[in-house]
Enzyme design. Structure first.
Site, PDB file in Angstrom:
ATOM      1  N   ASP A  37     -16.114 -18.567  34.920  1.00  0.00           N
ATOM      2  CA  ASP A  37     -15.705 -17.289  34.322  1.00  0.00           C
ATOM      3  C   ASP A  37     -16.850 -16.292  34.486  1.00  0.00           C
ATOM      4  O   ASP A  37     -17.996 -16.688  34.733  1.00  0.00           O
ATOM      5  CB  ASP A  37     -15.370 -17.474  32.828  1.00  0.00           C
ATOM      6  N   HIS A 179       8.905 -14.379  39.380  1.00  0.00           N
ATOM      7  CA  HIS A 179       8.626 -14.700  37.990  1.00  0.00           C
ATOM      8  C   HIS A 179       8.916 -13.449  37.170  1.00  0.00           C
ATOM      9  O   HIS A 179       8.437 -12.375  37.492  1.00  0.00           O
ATOM     10  CB  HIS A 179       7.157 -15.099  37.883  1.00  0.00           C
TER      11      HIS A 179
HETATM   12  P1  A3D Z   1      -7.179 -14.714  29.185  1.00  0.00           P
HETATM   13  O1  A3D Z   1      -7.187 -15.669  28.051  1.00  0.00           O
HETATM   14  O2  A3D Z   1      -7.528 -13.284  28.934  1.00  0.00           O
HETATM   15  O3  A3D Z   1      -8.149 -15.296  30.324  1.00  0.00           O
HETATM   16  C1  A3D Z   1      -8.477 -14.627  31.500  1.00  0.00           C
HETATM   17  C2  A3D Z   1      -9.926 -14.975  31.833  1.00  0.00           C
HETATM   18  O4  A3D Z   1     -10.231 -14.446  33.137  1.00  0.00           O
HETATM   19  C3  A3D Z   1     -10.945 -14.386  30.857  1.00  0.00           C
HETATM   20  O5  A3D Z   1     -11.735 -15.407  30.283  1.00  0.00           O
HETATM   21  C4  A3D Z   1     -11.772 -13.435  31.731  1.00  0.00           C
HETATM   22  O6  A3D Z   1     -13.155 -13.382  31.341  1.00  0.00           O
HETATM   23  C5  A3D Z   1     -11.617 -14.087  33.088  1.00  0.00           C
HETATM   24  N1  A3D Z   1     -11.944 -13.219  34.231  1.00  0.00           N
HETATM   25  C6  A3D Z   1     -11.695 -11.897  34.373  1.00  0.00           C
HETATM   26  N2  A3D Z   1     -12.192 -11.471  35.551  1.00  0.00           N
HETATM   27  C7  A3D Z   1     -12.746 -12.540  36.171  1.00  0.00           C
HETATM   28  C8  A3D Z   1     -13.403 -12.741  37.410  1.00  0.00           C
HETATM   29  N3  A3D Z   1     -13.581 -11.715  38.260  1.00  0.00           N
HETATM   30  N4  A3D Z   1     -13.855 -13.980  37.704  1.00  0.00           N
HETATM   31  C9  A3D Z   1     -13.681 -15.011  36.837  1.00  0.00           C
HETATM   32  N5  A3D Z   1     -13.057 -14.877  35.633  1.00  0.00           N
HETATM   33  C10 A3D Z   1     -12.604 -13.664  35.308  1.00  0.00           C
HETATM   34  O7  A3D Z   1      -5.741 -14.693  29.890  1.00  0.00           O
HETATM   35  P2  A3D Z   1      -4.747 -15.936  30.068  1.00  0.00           P
HETATM   36  O8  A3D Z   1      -5.548 -17.139  30.429  1.00  0.00           O
HETATM   37  O9  A3D Z   1      -3.807 -15.994  28.944  1.00  0.00           O
HETATM   38  O10 A3D Z   1      -3.907 -15.433  31.351  1.00  0.00           O
HETATM   39  C11 A3D Z   1      -4.532 -15.298  32.602  1.00  0.00           C
HETATM   40  C12 A3D Z   1      -3.578 -14.697  33.628  1.00  0.00           C
HETATM   41  O11 A3D Z   1      -2.503 -15.610  33.854  1.00  0.00           O
HETATM   42  C13 A3D Z   1      -2.921 -13.364  33.215  1.00  0.00           C
HETATM   43  O12 A3D Z   1      -2.801 -12.516  34.351  1.00  0.00           O
HETATM   44  C14 A3D Z   1      -1.549 -13.801  32.737  1.00  0.00           C
HETATM   45  O13 A3D Z   1      -0.585 -12.756  32.824  1.00  0.00           O
HETATM   46  C15 A3D Z   1      -1.261 -14.915  33.724  1.00  0.00           C
HETATM   47  N6  A3D Z   1      -0.229 -15.871  33.292  1.00  0.00           N
HETATM   48  C16 A3D Z   1       0.756 -16.163  34.192  1.00  0.00           C
HETATM   49  C17 A3D Z   1       1.740 -17.066  33.851  1.00  0.00           C
HETATM   50  C18 A3D Z   1       2.828 -17.391  34.829  1.00  0.00           C
HETATM   51  O14 A3D Z   1       3.756 -18.081  34.494  1.00  0.00           O
HETATM   52  C19 A3D Z   1       2.753 -16.875  36.192  1.00  0.00           C
HETATM   53  C20 A3D Z   1       1.740 -17.671  32.587  1.00  0.00           C
HETATM   54  C21 A3D Z   1       0.718 -17.378  31.702  1.00  0.00           C
HETATM   55  C22 A3D Z   1      -0.281 -16.459  32.063  1.00  0.00           C
END
Ligand code: A3D
Length: 316
Positions: A37, A179
């Site tokens: 991260d 999706h």
């Molecule tokens: P979140 O808990 O905010 O985690 C995202 C992480 O990415 C954070 O810890 C950030 O610090 C980190 N990050 C940001 N930029 C960078 C980088 N350049 N390099 C490395 N790490 C970085 O979000 P989340 O875990 O809930 O969701 C993450 C993504 O997945 C989002 O875009 C959601 O919309 C997507 N998502 C998709 C689905 C599908 O079914 C396709 C389901 C759930 C979440």
């Protein structure tokens, strides 16, 4: 990284989904996991916590957390969850731009340090980010695949099971398309121990369960107030990792790059794929009714609009 240690799975983004993927992968003993991260301390803290759960849960796989991409060297599978969820007031194009920049940077590092890996994209908007990742990585399309269909079908399976009072294990389904709102569920292919649900419940109930599935992500966002779903998404990704690392060749719905299948090309869309060691080993072409095919086409057009957005902002 400890000298001589080889990790199997990397999760880029140690937020809710990334950490949950790591948790399931460790619990299923799929291999050692690297969490990466940009936030200092976050991946290190979560990885340590996950490793310390090992003696209690009975796994001996370990996790490390890092802010240094060189630690992903040698990983067989790289899962990309880095990025933002869509926030209130954000347009689709805003999200494409913000996450597109993150995916571009992440892919540059994957290409440098894990050039032989299979990459699973999770960041939204899913199918558009898969396309960007493919173009940025320059990998063969079979090694860049998106997670969505397993999650969407898991939601529908759980709703059907609850409706009919049967075990979730007995319910199977297949769905296509992008999706989100444009997903294309296939009630004909949704079965309980082999019996199509079209024989087990009235059309209005099927329509209601499909609507709930389509809006499944939003239902959880509305309940959580901040953030989006991560347990079922994390479990779905871990299942894909298992298929790849164990060369299972299971047929599962994933976002894959079409090269003429379903009469479409140069687009990512959810389709049934055979998932194994090399990634997407085959895309299966189901026979669709005119209505189903029209819905799949509309779904692909929607993804193409997002891809156009990437071009407009100079990311492609
Ligand atoms: P979140 O808990 O905010 O985690 C995202 C992480 O990415 C954070 O810890 C950030 O610090 C980190 N990050 C940001 N930029 C960078 C980088 N350049 N390099 C490395 N790490 C970085 O979000 P989340 O875990 O809930 O969701 C993450 C993504 O997945 C989002 O875009 C959601 O919309 C997507 N998502 C998709 C689905 C599908 O079914 C396709 C389901 C759930 C979440």
């Amino acid at each position: 990284m400890p000298a001589g240690k080889r990790f199997s799975v990397a999760c880029i983004g140690a937020g809710n989904v990334g950490a949950t993927v790591a948790q399931y992968c460790l619990d299923m003993e799929l291999g050692d996991v690297v969490l990466v991260d940009v936030v200092e301390g976050l991946p290190q803290g979560k990885a340590l916590d996950l490793t310390e759960a090992g003696p209690v849960r009975g796994y001996s796989c370990v996790a490390i957390g890092t802010n240094d991409y060189s630690d992903i060297a040698g990983c067989d599978v790289v899962v990309v969850t880095a990025g933002l969820p869509r926030k209130p007031g954000m347009t689709r194009l805003d999200l494409v731009e913000k996450n597109g920049k993150i995916i571009s940077e992440v892919c540059e590092n994957i290409g440098r340090y894990a050039p032989e890996s299979v990459v699973i994209i999770v960041t939204n908007p899913l199918d558009v980010m898969c396309y960007l990742a493919l173009k940025r990585l320059g990998f063969p399309p079979r090694r860049v695949v998106g997670m969505a269909g397993i999650l969407d079908s898991a939601r529908l399976r759980s709703f059907v099971a609850a409706e009919l009072g049967v075990s979730m294990k007995n319910v199977d389904t297949m769905l296509l398309g992008s999706h989100g709102d444009q997903m294309v569920p296939l009630p004909r292919y949704t079965t309980v121990s082999g019996v199509p649900i079209t024989q087990l419940m009235p059309k209005e109930r099927i329509d209601a369960l499909i609507k709930r599935t389509r809006e499944g992500g939003g239902e959880i966002v509305a309940l959580l107030k901040t953030g989006s779903a991560f347990y079922a998404p994390g479990a779905s990704v871990a299942r894909m990792v298992q298929c790849i690392l164990h060369d299972e060749r299971q047929i599962v719905p994933c976002s894959a790059y079409l090269t003429g299948q379903y009469d479409m090309k140069d687009v990512y869309i959810g389709v049934p794929v055979r998932l194994g060691k090399g990634g997407v080993e085959e895309i299966l072409e189901l026979e669709l009714t005119d209505e189903e095919y029209a819905a799949l086409k509309a779904s692909a057009d929607d993804v193409r609009e997002g891809i156009e957005g990437l071009r407009k902002i100079g990311l492609l």
